[in-house]
Design a protein around this motif. Structure first.
Motif, short mmCIF file in Angstrom:
data_model
loop_
_atom_site.label_atom_id
_atom_site.label_comp_id
_atom_site.label_asym_id
_atom_site.label_seq_id
_atom_site.Cartn_x
_atom_site.Cartn_y
_atom_site.Cartn_z
N LEU A 27 -1.77 9.34 7.51
CA LEU A 27 -0.92 8.26 7.01
C LEU A 27 -0.74 8.36 5.50
N ALA A 28 0.42 7.94 5.04
CA ALA A 28 0.69 7.80 3.60
C ALA A 28 1.22 6.39 3.38
N ILE A 29 0.52 5.64 2.55
CA ILE A 29 0.94 4.26 2.25
C ILE A 29 2.02 4.32 1.18
N ASP A 30 3.08 3.55 1.36
CA ASP A 30 4.15 3.50 0.36
C ASP A 30 3.59 3.03 -0.98
N ALA A 31 4.18 3.53 -2.06
CA ALA A 31 3.68 3.29 -3.42
C ALA A 31 3.44 1.81 -3.71
N GLN A 32 4.35 0.96 -3.32
CA GLN A 32 4.20 -0.45 -3.67
C GLN A 32 3.07 -1.15 -2.92
N TYR A 33 2.51 -0.51 -1.90
CA TYR A 33 1.42 -1.11 -1.13
C TYR A 33 0.09 -0.37 -1.28
N ASN A 91 8.32 0.34 6.93
CA ASN A 91 8.58 -0.25 5.62
C ASN A 91 7.35 -0.30 4.73
N LYS A 92 6.19 0.03 5.29
CA LYS A 92 4.94 -0.04 4.52
C LYS A 92 4.22 1.30 4.41
N LEU A 93 4.39 2.15 5.41
CA LEU A 93 3.68 3.44 5.41
C LEU A 93 4.43 4.46 6.22
N GLN A 94 4.06 5.72 6.03
CA GLN A 94 4.64 6.81 6.81
C GLN A 94 3.53 7.52 7.58
#
Length: 157
Positions: free
Chosen positions: A119-125, A69-72
């Motif tokens: 890692l890729a952090i989701d935009a909102q974080y 829910n926070k990163l991929q």
């Protein structure tokens, strides 16, 4: 005949998830350190491997859900290589999201570009400092474990 290896679908023994920060002794129903239920902490050594595996799977599923829910993890191979290169302890048989959390626990403050670790952090974080993101993940992991306990384990008198 030689003994079976991991590649032959034999799972490794389940080690205790304890991280030495137990809050069940303070009266918590869910440990703030390992996220196990108090009775699981108390009875751990008497559990069979299958019982331990069920608990371990629940904890992994909850943590992986929160991490996703926070990163991929966009490059699991790079993440694993970095964990090995940085000599960060991780469990290879677990999913890459669990590895990502191990990375954040070990050195979130030292990571300047999560892409260097696959890692890729989701935009909102993306503007959240990684140590704060790590703490958010840990807190949500605890909340999820606590909610599960309240819904399925708590005995109401």
């Amino acid at each position: 005949m030689s003994p079976p290896t991991l590649s032959q679908n034999v799972l490794p023994r389940v080690t205790t998830p304890c991280i030495g920060v137990c809050s069940t002794a303070l009266g918590d129903s869910v440990c703030r350190g390992c996220k196990r239920f108090s009775h699981e902490v108390i009875d751990w050594i008497s559990y069979t491997e299958d019982q331990k595996r069920v608990i371990d799977r629940r904890l992994d599923d909850f943590l992986a859900q929160v991490v996703k829910n926070k990163l991929q993890v966009v490059d699991a191979g790079l993440l694993e290589w970095q964990l090995q290169a940085q000599q960060i302890r991780y469990k290879p048989h677990k999913c890459p999201e669990i590895w990502a959390f191990a990375l954040l626990k070990a050195g979130a403050a030292q990571i300047s570009d999560p892409a260097d670790f696959g890692l890729a952090i989701d935009a909102q974080y993306r503007d959240v400092p990684l140590p704060q993101l790590r703490d958010m993940i840990d807190r949500e992991f605890y909340i999820l474990s606590e909610a599960h306990y309240e819904r399925y384990m708590k005995v109401v008198v």
